[in-house]
Scaffold this active site. Structure first.
Site, PDB file in Angstrom:
ATOM      1  N   GLU A 148       0.832  -1.318   0.159  1.00 42.01           N
ATOM      2  CA  GLU A 148      -0.005   0.034  -0.061  1.00 42.01           C
ATOM      3  C   GLU A 148       0.891   1.072  -0.098  1.00 42.01           C
ATOM      4  O   GLU A 148       1.902   1.164   0.647  1.00 42.01           O
ATOM      5  CB  GLU A 148      -1.085   0.096   1.189  1.00 42.01           C
ATOM      6  CG  GLU A 148      -0.296   0.068   2.590  1.00 42.01           C
ATOM      7  CD  GLU A 148      -1.006   0.595   3.717  1.00 42.01           C
ATOM      8  OE1 GLU A 148      -2.188   1.316   3.556  1.00 42.01           O
ATOM      9  OE2 GLU A 148      -1.029  -0.188   4.824  1.00 42.01           O
ATOM     10  N   GLU A 246     -10.135   1.349   8.968  1.00 40.37           N
ATOM     11  CA  GLU A 246      -8.940   1.688   9.553  1.00 40.37           C
ATOM     12  C   GLU A 246      -8.830   3.041  10.126  1.00 40.37           C
ATOM     13  O   GLU A 246      -8.015   4.125   9.188  1.00 40.37           O
ATOM     14  CB  GLU A 246      -7.788   1.340   8.756  1.00 40.37           C
ATOM     15  CG  GLU A 246      -6.557   1.233   9.196  1.00 40.37           C
ATOM     16  CD  GLU A 246      -5.448   1.022   8.217  1.00 40.37           C
ATOM     17  OE1 GLU A 246      -4.370   0.206   8.854  1.00 40.37           O
ATOM     18  OE2 GLU A 246      -5.283   1.744   7.432  1.00 40.37           O
TER      19      GLU A 246
END
Length: 273
Positions: A148, A246
């Protein structure tokens, strides 16, 4: 919508091994964690306690990070950290063992910051070798390594989707296909990426999606990002996995936004939403 609660950023008022049960009590059937230990190879009793906490809570561990170093001190991964290759390789076996025990399939490998005194090209070579080893290590359990872009870390070189995808292509060239983009819509947006364009081009191949709103990295609805639209379009284009929550919020306020969610946003994973 199938949500999975990131218990390393949410429910943090509780001891780590109590968080899976708290997520279950809040109506969720799935959780994910950053690396939950201080070492790459923790004591067996600590691993066993973590596995038991997941099983006893009755939730699925959908995602687990490889060790990323000392995150509070600013570390953002060991993947590209030339000189710590053995530590990362040792961690792969532990990660795969937890994944095998709990049926986990997604494993996030944070790339790591640029390190003073080490050539960037050498770090990138280290990263490809480590990612290939990680992919091989979780392949036997049907796992996928996730990579990511990250915001808020000035020395982290993967800022946009294209940066991560270029590395993923290099790992594919080693013969390891089980590595994919983790599309964290918050990080991509904060870094100035065209999230809608990334979705149009790559959603069918996303390894995972995570969300938080901007500004503030808070719960959906606290900022201005069109998270519902981005998720819906990703689904239309073939993304079938869970969506990782998140974001930062105290327990008392963590999931209140789900009460006002559209009916299509709730499934058995979010009972009572």
């Amino acid at each position: 919508m199938t949500y999975t609660v990131n218990c390393s950023i949410l429910l943090t008022e509780l001891p780590l091994n109590e968080r899976p049960a708290a997520a279950k009590a809040a109506g969720f059937d799935a959780v994910e964690f950053w690396w939950p230990f201080a070492e790459s190879v923790p004591a067996d009793r600590d691993v066993d306690a973590f596995i038991s906490a997941i099983r006893d809570a009755g939730v699925q561990l959908t995602g687990l990070n490889f060790n990323a170093g000392d995150m509070p001190a600013g570390d953002r991964g060991l993947v590209s950290w030339t000189g710590r290759e053995q530590e990362f390789r040792d961690n792969i076996a532990v990660v795969a063992g937890i994944g095998r025990a709990l049926g986990t399939k997604g494993f996030n490998a944070l790339y790591g910051n640029r390190i003073d005194g080490i050539d960037a090209a050498a770090q990138d070579e280290t990263a490809v070798e480590n990612l290939a080893a990680a992919a091989a290590g979780v392949a036997a359990i049907g796992g996928t390594v996730l990579l990511e872009p990250v915001s808020g870390a000035p020395r982290y070189p993967l800022l946009k989707a294209a940066d991560a995808l270029a590395v993923i292509e290099k790992v594919h060239a080693t013969g390891n296909e089980n590595i994919a983009l983790l599309a964290d819509f918050y990080h991509l947006a904060v870094n100035g990426d065209d999230v809608a364009a990334v979705i149009e081009a790559h959603a069918g191949g996303f390894g995972h999606i995570q969300i938080a709103d901007d500004p503030g990295r808070g719960a959906p609805g606290t900022g201005t990002l069109p998270l519902d639209a981005w998720i819906a379009r990703s689904r239309e284009l073939g993304y079938e996995g869970p969506v990782g929550l998140e974001y930062k919020a105290p327990i008392a306020e963590a999931f209140g936004w789900l009460a006002g969610a559209e009916p299509t946003a709730a499934t058995s994973t979010v009972t009572g939403a």
